[in-house]
Design a protein around this motif. Structure first.
Motif, PDB file in Angstrom:
ATOM      1  N   HIS A  88       0.993  -1.328  -0.012  1.00 11.91           N
ATOM      2  CA  HIS A  88      -0.047  -0.101   0.146  1.00 11.91           C
ATOM      3  C   HIS A  88       0.646   1.445  -0.056  1.00 11.91           C
ATOM      4  CE1 HIS A  88       0.854   0.533   4.324  1.00 11.91           C
ATOM      5  NE2 HIS A  88       0.357  -0.972   4.847  1.00 11.91           N
ATOM      6  N   ALA A  89       0.436   2.510  -0.239  1.00  7.63           N
ATOM      7  CA  ALA A  89       1.190   3.860  -0.124  1.00  7.63           C
ATOM      8  C   ALA A  89       1.549   4.200   0.852  1.00  7.63           C
ATOM      9  CB  ALA A  89      -0.304   5.062   0.012  1.00  7.63           C
ATOM     10  N   LEU A  90       1.806   3.142   2.035  1.00 11.30           N
ATOM     11  CA  LEU A  90       2.420   3.641   3.749  1.00 11.30           C
ATOM     12  C   LEU A  90       3.620   2.839   3.814  1.00 11.30           C
ATOM     13  CD1 LEU A  90      -0.514   5.100   5.782  1.00 11.30           C
ATOM     14  CD2 LEU A  90       0.887   6.842   4.478  1.00 11.30           C
ATOM     15  N   ALA A  91       3.786   1.852   2.680  1.00  8.38           N
ATOM     16  CA  ALA A  91       4.685   1.451   2.844  1.00  8.38           C
ATOM     17  C   ALA A  91       6.195   2.025   3.016  1.00  8.38           C
ATOM     18  CB  ALA A  91       5.203   1.015   1.613  1.00  8.38           C
ATOM     19  N   GLY A  92       7.125   2.034   4.208  1.00  9.76           N
ATOM     20  CA  GLY A  92       8.287   2.400   4.152  1.00  9.76           C
ATOM     21  C   GLY A  92       8.297   3.992   5.115  1.00  9.76           C
ATOM     22  N   GLN A  93       6.694   4.124   6.207  1.00  6.92           N
ATOM     23  CA  GLN A  93       6.345   5.547   6.884  1.00  6.92           C
ATOM     24  C   GLN A  93       6.034   4.915   8.151  1.00  6.92           C
ATOM     25  OE1 GLN A  93       3.683   8.207   4.508  1.00  6.92           O
ATOM     26  NE2 GLN A  93       4.183   7.139   2.681  1.00  6.92           N
ATOM     27  N   THR A  94       5.642   5.877   8.709  1.00 10.36           N
ATOM     28  CA  THR A  94       5.846   5.868   9.944  1.00 10.36           C
ATOM     29  C   THR A  94       4.471   7.006  10.269  1.00 10.36           C
ATOM     30  OG1 THR A  94       7.639   5.330  11.029  1.00 10.36           O
ATOM     31  CG2 THR A  94       6.099   6.147  12.451  1.00 10.36           C
ATOM     32  N   VAL A  95       3.403   5.935  11.340  1.00 14.20           N
ATOM     33  CA  VAL A  95       1.909   6.853  11.126  1.00 14.20           C
ATOM     34  C   VAL A  95       1.844   6.978  12.931  1.00 14.20           C
ATOM     35  CG1 VAL A  95       1.537   7.567   9.123  1.00 14.20           C
ATOM     36  CG2 VAL A  95       0.327   5.657   9.671  1.00 14.20           C
ATOM     37  N   ASP A  96       0.932   8.075  13.367  1.00 14.35           N
ATOM     38  CA  ASP A  96       0.117   8.186  14.778  1.00 14.35           C
ATOM     39  C   ASP A  96      -1.045   6.422  14.293  1.00 14.35           C
ATOM     40  OD1 ASP A  96       1.971   9.521  15.742  1.00 14.35           O
ATOM     41  OD2 ASP A  96       0.328  11.220  15.206  1.00 14.35           O
ATOM     42  N   ILE A  97      -1.371   5.873  15.467  1.00 15.21           N
ATOM     43  CA  ILE A  97      -2.068   4.542  15.280  1.00 15.21           C
ATOM     44  C   ILE A  97      -3.309   5.727  15.722  1.00 15.21           C
ATOM     45  CG2 ILE A  97      -3.641   3.141  16.377  1.00 15.21           C
ATOM     46  CD1 ILE A  97      -0.891   1.899  17.747  1.00 15.21           C
ATOM     47  N   PRO A  98      -3.954   5.745  14.534  1.00 18.34           N
ATOM     48  CA  PRO A  98      -5.770   6.476  14.582  1.00 18.34           C
ATOM     49  C   PRO A  98      -6.751   6.401  15.936  1.00 18.34           C
ATOM     50  CG  PRO A  98      -6.014   5.523  12.438  1.00 18.34           C
ATOM     51  CD  PRO A  98      -4.717   5.293  13.290  1.00 18.34           C
ATOM     52  N   GLU A  99      -7.458   7.519  16.008  1.00 11.98           N
ATOM     53  CA  GLU A  99      -7.949   7.053  17.350  1.00 11.98           C
ATOM     54  C   GLU A  99      -9.054   6.500  17.095  1.00 11.98           C
ATOM     55  OE1 GLU A  99      -7.652   8.101  21.306  1.00 11.98           O
ATOM     56  OE2 GLU A  99      -6.411   9.335  20.899  1.00 11.98           O
ATOM     57  N   GLN A 100      -9.997   5.247  17.976  1.00  8.82           N
ATOM     58  CA  GLN A 100     -10.734   4.570  17.844  1.00  8.82           C
ATOM     59  C   GLN A 100     -12.574   5.856  17.686  1.00  8.82           C
ATOM     60  OE1 GLN A 100     -12.112   1.582  16.714  1.00  8.82           O
ATOM     61  NE2 GLN A 100      -9.493   1.149  17.372  1.00  8.82           N
ATOM     62  N   ASN A 101     -13.571   5.887  16.965  1.00  8.26           N
ATOM     63  CA  ASN A 101     -13.745   6.375  17.134  1.00  8.26           C
ATOM     64  C   ASN A 101     -15.563   6.077  18.200  1.00  8.26           C
ATOM     65  OD1 ASN A 101     -13.126   7.460  14.900  1.00  8.26           O
ATOM     66  ND2 ASN A 101     -13.709   6.353  13.355  1.00  8.26           N
TER      67      ASN A 101
END
Length: 101
Positions: A88-101
């Protein structure tokens, strides 16, 4: 809000769901084998705001068009570190885990 949603079995927490912005699916690392069967399980640091799971989480998803999607990551201190084998497009990147709704 929490980044994790507990998975319960027989009134006991056996794992946690979190939303993955890379593949658009929920991942569910189990901290105890599913239904007490032998299987994969992860360590969890107990922090719901900055969770860490080990080892890496590998999801291979067969899409309706017949192509396989790979989502492979480490979850460290509330961040998802996507590995280079992700499709997917985020390969090699680091992102925050999103908050649960």
């Amino acid at each position: 809000m929490s980044k994790l949603l507990p998975i319960e079995e027989n009134e006991q927490i056996v794992g946690y769901f979190f939303d993955c912005p890379g593949c658009g699916m929920a991942h569910a690392p189990y901290v105890q084998p599913y239904k007490n069967e032998v299987g994969a399980s992860w360590t969890f640091n107990g922090d719901f705001d900055k969770p860490t799971f080990a080892p890496s989480i590998l999801a291979k998803i067969e899409r309706s068009d017949g192509k396989a999607m790979v989502c492979h990551s480490f979850v460290v201190e509330g961040k998802i570190q996507f590995l280079g084998d992700c499709t997917h497009a985020l390969a090699g990147q680091t992102v925050d885990i999103p908050e649960q709704n």
